[in-house]
Design an enzyme around this catalytic site. Sequence first.
Site, PDB file in Angstrom:
ATOM      1  NE  ARG A  94      -2.250  -1.276   3.567  1.00 34.83           N
ATOM      2  CZ  ARG A  94      -3.226  -1.389   4.567  1.00 34.83           C
ATOM      3  NH1 ARG A  94      -4.186  -1.433   4.865  1.00 34.83           N
ATOM      4  NH2 ARG A  94      -2.411  -2.234   5.666  1.00 34.83           N
ATOM      5  CE  LYS A 191     -10.498   4.218   1.892  1.00 38.87           C
ATOM      6  NZ  LYS A 191      -9.650   2.625   1.714  1.00 38.87           N
TER       7      LYS A 191
HETATM    8  C1  R5P Z   1      -7.093   0.213   0.711  1.00 42.20           C
HETATM    9  O1  R5P Z   1      -7.492   0.686  -0.426  1.00 42.20           O
HETATM   10  C2  R5P Z   1      -7.750  -0.854   0.740  1.00 42.20           C
HETATM   11  O2  R5P Z   1      -8.559  -1.926  -0.257  1.00 42.20           O
HETATM   12  C3  R5P Z   1      -8.234  -1.494   1.746  1.00 42.20           C
HETATM   13  O3  R5P Z   1      -9.537  -0.107   1.811  1.00 42.20           O
HETATM   14  C4  R5P Z   1      -8.344  -0.489   2.779  1.00 42.20           C
HETATM   15  O4  R5P Z   1      -6.325  -1.555   3.207  1.00 42.20           O
HETATM   16  C5  R5P Z   1      -8.373  -0.927   4.537  1.00 42.20           C
HETATM   17  O5  R5P Z   1      -7.684  -0.317   5.361  1.00 42.20           O
HETATM   18  P1  R5P Z   1      -7.892  -0.506   7.137  1.00 42.20           P
HETATM   19  O6  R5P Z   1      -9.338  -1.688   7.247  1.00 42.20           O
HETATM   20  O7  R5P Z   1      -6.961   0.389   7.278  1.00 42.20           O
HETATM   21  O8  R5P Z   1      -9.755   1.136   7.020  1.00 42.20           O
END
Ligand code: R5P
Length: 301
Positions: A94, A191
């Site tokens: 990420r 998001k």
């Molecule tokens: C990032 O965009 C990924 O697709 C997930 O949405 C993200 O890693 C989720 O992370 P968290 O559980 O910390 O919100």
Amino acid sequence: MIPILFAMPGNEAFAMHLDRAISCEVGQMEMRRFPDGETYVRILSPVHGRDVIFVCTLDRPDEKVMSLYLAARTACELGARRIGLIAPYLAYMRQDARFKEGEGITSAHFASFLSDFCDWLVTVDPHLHRHNKLNEIYSIPTKVVHAAPAIGDWIAEHVEQPVIIGPDAESEQWASKVAQSVGCPCVILDKTRRGDREVEVSDLDASAWKGGTPVLVDDITSTAQTMIAAVRKLKEAGLPSPICITVHPVFAGTAYHDLSVAGVEKIVSCNTIVHPTNQIDVAEPIAVAAVELMHILPINS
Ligand code: R5P
């Protein structure tokens, strides 16, 4: 000679699933900590001239990579002909850009570290966002297994009238494949992430909703704030409590508890990381991918 497969600590159960599909020997290794915290590795099975496969899922990677590195180097030193890594969850994907001045693109550094001591890699749905393909950062042959068909099968068997919901634009690649495999509708939300635990998700237009069961699908659930924000939006829109499905149940700290009490119907995950929510088995496609890679790769001299 058939390949020999070593499970790094914590990966034994998953390796047992693979072992049936790969047709390999399960290797024995002694691994422990010296009193000063350093890692002791001793490979007890013969590896000379053989394909060696290490199974090591890479959540909480910093605790695991030194042992993996030393085990792989030891196998090489003992004459292994190739070192393969099956990492159902691939870490560091990420941090794929310099978001703030002074940061490193650690996905690339981690890739170069693994590429240095492995000859091939198989993983499941790595977080490919700003990197389009693993070979943009990995210099070794890699194969990516997609969990969507297995997730689709689980949904088809367990959920009435599912509607797949991806919580953010990045999740579209997973959510839409799952929806395709089930043959059901898919909705993607927007998001905005303001920090590690600060996440906002766009409102959901529920006017077209026709009584389906909402199924949230994401690749990684780490703090679970993405899922929790999406669950909140579904509630505000008056929809039923969703089933949450994650490919990689990282669940940092209290994340699993936090999501459990957020108003969800059920939490389900793939077995890329051992977790009580594991209900979807992805070992078989991983085994198939590993066998294919070993067949097409040249033998190191
Ligand atoms: C990032 O965009 C990924 O697709 C997930 O949405 C993200 O890693 C989720 O992370 P968290 O559980 O910390 O919100």
